[in-house]
Write a protein that holds these residues in place. Structure first.
Motif, mmCIF file in Angstrom:
data_model
loop_
_atom_site.group_PDB
_atom_site.id
_atom_site.type_symbol
_atom_site.label_atom_id
_atom_site.label_comp_id
_atom_site.label_asym_id
_atom_site.label_seq_id
_atom_site.Cartn_x
_atom_site.Cartn_y
_atom_site.Cartn_z
ATOM 1 N N ASP A 168 -2.653 17.241 9.734
ATOM 2 C CA ASP A 168 -1.241 17.945 8.924
ATOM 3 C C ASP A 168 -1.145 17.162 7.562
ATOM 4 N N PRO A 169 -1.668 17.831 6.434
ATOM 5 C CA PRO A 169 -1.342 16.736 5.327
ATOM 6 C C PRO A 169 0.261 16.728 4.795
ATOM 7 N N PHE A 170 0.857 17.481 5.352
ATOM 8 C CA PHE A 170 2.199 17.755 4.521
ATOM 9 C C PHE A 170 3.203 17.270 5.311
ATOM 10 N N GLN A 171 3.066 16.252 6.421
ATOM 11 C CA GLN A 171 4.111 15.739 7.344
ATOM 12 C C GLN A 171 4.591 14.627 6.503
ATOM 13 N N PRO A 172 5.936 14.401 7.031
ATOM 14 C CA PRO A 172 6.459 13.142 6.233
ATOM 15 C C PRO A 172 6.055 12.062 6.874
ATOM 16 N N MET A 173 6.890 10.734 6.635
ATOM 17 C CA MET A 173 6.315 9.478 7.174
ATOM 18 C C MET A 173 7.526 8.925 7.860
ATOM 19 N N LEU A 174 7.249 8.293 9.218
ATOM 20 C CA LEU A 174 8.326 7.676 9.694
ATOM 21 C C LEU A 174 8.378 6.138 9.130
ATOM 22 N N VAL A 175 9.556 5.400 9.036
ATOM 23 C CA VAL A 175 9.715 4.134 8.592
ATOM 24 C C VAL A 175 10.486 3.464 9.563
ATOM 25 N N SER A 176 9.940 2.374 9.895
ATOM 26 C CA SER A 176 10.436 1.229 10.806
ATOM 27 C C SER A 176 10.431 -0.206 9.993
ATOM 28 N N SER A 177 11.656 -0.721 10.107
ATOM 29 C CA SER A 177 11.617 -2.080 9.585
ATOM 30 C C SER A 177 11.529 -3.244 10.720
ATOM 31 N N LEU A 178 10.867 -4.074 10.156
ATOM 32 C CA LEU A 178 10.271 -5.252 10.832
ATOM 33 C C LEU A 178 10.967 -6.467 10.624
ATOM 34 N N LYS A 179 11.256 -7.351 11.526
ATOM 35 C CA LYS A 179 11.997 -8.455 11.462
ATOM 36 C C LYS A 179 11.354 -9.432 10.438
ATOM 37 N N ALA A 180 12.054 -10.233 9.657
ATOM 38 C CA ALA A 180 11.516 -11.259 8.685
ATOM 39 C C ALA A 180 10.934 -12.361 9.591
ATOM 40 N N ARG A 181 9.546 -12.874 9.192
ATOM 41 C CA ARG A 181 8.943 -13.920 9.745
ATOM 42 C C ARG A 181 9.698 -15.086 9.231
ATOM 43 N N LYS A 182 9.221 -16.223 10.344
ATOM 44 C CA LYS A 182 9.698 -17.482 10.111
ATOM 45 C C LYS A 182 9.245 -18.106 8.618
ATOM 46 N N ASN A 183 10.319 -18.723 7.869
ATOM 47 C CA ASN A 183 10.027 -19.303 6.560
ATOM 48 C C ASN A 183 9.638 -18.046 5.621
ATOM 49 N N GLU A 184 10.264 -16.973 5.966
ATOM 50 C CA GLU A 184 10.022 -15.783 5.119
ATOM 51 C C GLU A 184 11.282 -15.454 4.424
ATOM 52 N N ALA A 185 11.211 -15.327 3.027
ATOM 53 C CA ALA A 185 12.627 -14.683 2.312
ATOM 54 C C ALA A 185 13.205 -13.574 2.868
#
Length: 853
Positions: free
Chosen positions: A350-367
């Motif tokens: 299906d080329p018309f489907q939307p995208m799911l978005v998932s936020s990931l936790k910041a890594r250590k020492n990452e802004a």
């Protein structure tokens, strides 16, 4: 599908969640990238390894395999943070022994496996420096491991920290290696720590070691547990499948190091998010489609089977499609369709489907401002868990429970097969042996069965045949105290007219047998709509009413919530709601009426039954904390305290605090209200206070010691009370992975009600015990774990255990023992009502009744 495409193409643009950084397209499946050169937020999916765990954080390479001494997600690390808390040594009365002696001994098999180690086993931690410095982790490991004659075969390295089971001759060891280019590299290995087997870093290391062991068994880690996708259990009639698996935890107990293993299942729906979207498309109007999708999927967890990883859906990007392109690390452009074909050989249909978005936790020492988001295809994302509709499907839940709620016999067979697989697997057993570990037999311990309790009514005392349910034993008995119900109203819609009349007659009949006089109510008929119920309440409710009874025509949560909001916030009057379908079940009206009459007695300030409490001037408190269902930044704190010596009357207070943590910062206010009510009822202060704190997660014990307990003690210091009550604080945990089985001639069975375990399976540094106070009609019983954090009462372990079991008899919503002490369950019910329905603090006028039952 074209129709769905039309709706999606005309839908609103991406709805960004409040406070979230702007989205960025993926450079590869399951990872994010920004336009421009790669940075910390650009990383391959295979490198998704969280390396955050305080000072014990290290990614450790060991030859061909890789150890990550910080598992994906932080909950495993939280468990280990509790290990450094030494409590028992501060309590003189249990310093030399915390075990009780009352009750009949019983032999129990546990799901704890011994972990054998050599007598003088240590884990040595070294810091490794390279000169000249180099960035390549693989090169550093190769240069270091070329000195196998010095380091040995049991080694683990993350680029800076090295773990060995042998101690090098010198504290500082100088080594030298040569690269393929002929460059000489000096390696300095410096001893930094000698770790005992029970230290937090060692325990965490053992967890990571078993992660590799399970990998050899072809099991995948999903969340905190390990599952076998190759051996699913299909439930085709409900479009579900189960991945069988295990949860494991290494813990240093009193006698030895143990591995706790329990059976676990991952529920997967055999439908993708796109399948569910298409189904919703055909039954939901166009203007509500995007809202309905977001309401259904946001917050849910999906599994991508191409990498066996789970993600939380935080948003839906309606503007991005699979045919859109994104830049890879090398700067070339590739579409999502092309990427999945190249990387996983998957065709996107299906080329018309939307995208799911998932936020990931910041890594250590990452802004913190560096956004890390994942774009996922709905077509390749499988829903996990059960929908709200599935949870109300009796047949589905029954079929599911047949596979997930294993009885002790089946559970034990699964555990035995796990142990055999580890021992028979050449790679798994060799990996353990390399580090000096061996998996031993399951532990057998001795528990005790506490004597049964007698139930006290108004005119008699009975000894129930079973503590699991004494409804038959007390049938015809009069409740301790019940105020006559004379001024109440009954609201119902036209469709409930027949059952309403029948219900009133049944209530009058059962109330008479309980010693609870019930007069005929004022009858009010309304339309089916929620607005009609609310309008009727506004017209007829006044402060003199004892009770408002509503028969709801449907399961509509909005109707229930509006009624509860009005009667708890605007016009504080106790209320009782029951669904029409509950009253129309065949031959159930008398049973339902009996339970309703008991609830009404409690909500109007009455008392049902009691148990014998030998301690005098004792106040018992239950505390629970839950999140608000609408505003996740708010926590709901429930505080329930006894106000009489029989522990049958309760003061309840609920506070809402603006915090994202599970800690209560309003305990002084709650304690003040409870003490004032106790003094009003008893004309004196309580001499003892025992507090049961529920809702405590892994790694939160230190916060309770540093934050909540000082609040409670500070109240009495600020009041400058000459003789402050003696206080005990007990943490209650229902989610317990330790299980116990009673082996008899009929095989493995659940232990008897009232079984206490306070040795063998407990921690040596804690004042803790297990108590089985619930009856499992199906499956294996789950014990409740109690940990005493603070104690100036000095009660003997026997006395505290007996008191805790007595309190499990005093929950008035069920004539039988429950899993936790009654004040904890009351606090939970209170926070559930507030967090799910009314979202504000109830009026103080209701605080002396159990209005939330």
């Amino acid at each position: 599908m074209n129709e769905l495409h039309e709706r999606l193409s005309t839908g609103r643009p991406t709805k960004m969640m409040t406070g979230r950084p702007p989205k960025r397209k993926l450079s590869e499946s399951g990872h994010s990238s920004s336009t421009g050169p790669p940075n910390q937020s650009s990383f391959p999916d295979k490198a998704l390894k969280d390396s955050t765990y305080g000072s014990a954080t290290c990614n450790v390479s060991a030859g061909e395999g890789q150890y990550v001494v910080a598992e994906r997600g932080r909950r495993a690390g939280r468990n280990i943070q509790d290990l450094g808390i030494l409590i028992r040594q501060t309590m003189a009365h249990v310093k030399d022994g915390k075990t009780g002696s009352s009750g009949d001994p019983v032999k129990l098999l546990t799901n704890l496996f011994g972990l054998g180690l050599p007598t003088q086993w240590y884990l040595y931690q070294y810091h490794v420096d390279f000169n000249p410095a180099m960035a390549s982790m693989r090169l550093k490991a190769a240069l270091l491991y070329s000195h196998g004659d010095v380091l040995g075969t049991a080694r683990a390295f993350d680029g800076a920290i090295l773990f060995l089971t042998r101690k090098l001759e010198n504290k500082v060891t100088e080594l030298s290696s040569t690269t393929n280019r002929g460059e000489v590299v000096k390696i300095t290995v410096t001893l930094t720590s000698t770790l005992m087997p029970g230290s937090p870093v060692c325990i965490h290391f053992f967890h990571v070691l078993f992660k590799k062991v399970f990998k050899f068994l072809n099991m995948y880690q999903v969340g905190r547990n390990y599952f076998s996708p190759s051996n699913p259990v299909n439930i085709p009639q409900h479009k579900l499948s189960l991945w069988p698996g295990f949860s494991v935890a290494v813990a240093p107990l009193e006698k030895q190091l143990t591995l706790c293993a329990d059976v676990s299942h991952k529920v997967l729906r055999n439908e993708t998010v796109l399948d569910s979207m298409n189904e919703m498309f055909h039954r939901i109007p166009k203007e509500r489609f995007t809202d309905a999708c977001e309401k259904e999927f946001l917050g849910s967890v999906v599994l991508t089977r191409y990498n066996n990883k789970t993600y939380r859906v935080d948003d839906i990007d309606w503007s991005t499609k699979p045919t859109d392109k994104f830049p890879k690390k090398d700067g070339t452009q590739i579409s999502y369709v092309e990427y999945y074909k190249q990387q996983y050989n998957l065709e996107v249909t299906d080329p018309f489907q939307p995208m799911l978005v998932s936020s990931l936790k910041a890594r250590k020492n990452e802004a913190c401002d560096a956004p890390r988001v994942v774009h996922l295809l709905p077509e390749l994302s499988y829903l996990t868990g059960l929908s709200s509709r599935a949870l109300t499907d009796f047949r589905l839940m029954k079929d599911l429970s047949l596979e997930t709620q294993l009885n002790p016999e089946r559970r034990q067979k699964r555990l035995q097969s796990l142990a055999e697989n580890i021992q028979e697997s050449r790679e798994a057993s060799a990996e353990l042996a390399k580090w000096g570990l061996r998996l031993e037999d399951q532990l057998t311990i001795t528990g005790r069965v506490i004597p049964p309790e007698r139930i006290c009514l108004r005119d008699n005392i009975c000894q129930p045949a079973s503590a699991a349910d004494w409804s038959r034993d007390t049938r015809g008995g009069r409740m301790i105290q019940a105020k006559p119900l004379s001024n109440w109203i009954l609201l119902f819609s036209h469709r409930s007219g027949d059952v309403a009349e029948q219900l009133v007659q049944c209530l009058i009949k059962v109330g008479d047998g309980m010693g609870f006089p019930i007069e005929y109510p004022k009858i009010i008929q309304v339309e089916d709509s929620p607005v009609s119920f609310l309008r009727a309440l506004q017209q007829h409710v006044n402060p003199d009413l004892q009770l408002v009874f509503c028969i709801l025509p449907s399961q509509s949560k909005d109707n229930y919530d509006s009624i509860k909001k009005y009667l708890n916030l605007e016009q504080p009057v106790p209320s009782q709601c029951v669904q029409n379908r509950t009253l129309t079940r065949q031959n159930m009206i008398m049973s339902v009426a009996t339970k309703i009459a008991m609830q009404i007695i409690c909500k109007t300030g009455g008392e049902l039954w009691a148990v014998e409490i030998p301690l005098k001037s004792l106040m018992v408190i239950g505390i629970d904390v839950n999140k608000d269902a609408i505003n996740k930044s708010q926590s709901v704190v429930g505080f329930v305290a006894s106000t009489n010596s029989r522990l049958t009357k309760w003061f309840s207070q609920c506070m809402i605090q603006k915090t994202s943590t599970d800690f209560a910062d309003c305990l002084k206010v709650c304690m003040k209200g409870a003490i004032e009510q106790w003094q009003k009822s008893n004309k004196e202060l309580p001499s003892r206070i025992i507090i049961y704190r529920d809702g405590v997660g892994d790694g939160q014990l230190q916060m309770l010691l540093d934050y909540e307990i000082p609040q409670l003690l500070g109240f009495f210091r600020e009041c400058q009370i000459a003789h402050s009550p003696r206080i005990t604080v007990v943490v209650v945990r229902k989610r317990c992975t330790v299980r116990f089985y009673n082996e008899s001639h009929r095989g493995f069975q659940n232990p008897p009600l009232g079984t206490v375990v306070d040795s063998g399976a407990t921690r040596p540094e804690w004042y803790d015990f297990f108590l089985i106070s619930q009856n499992a009609r199906q499956g294996t019983v789950n014990p409740t774990y109690y940990n005493v954090l603070y104690d100036t009462n000095g009660l003997k372990p026997d006395h505290l255990q007996r008191l805790t079991y007595k309190l499990c008899h005093l929950y008035y919503n069920w004539p039988g023992v429950i899993r936790v002490p009654a004040p904890c369950q009351y606090a939970h019910k209170l926070t559930f009502l507030v967090g799910q329905s009314i979202h504000r603090e109830p009026r103080i006028e209701l605080s002396n009744t159990l209005f939330y039952l």
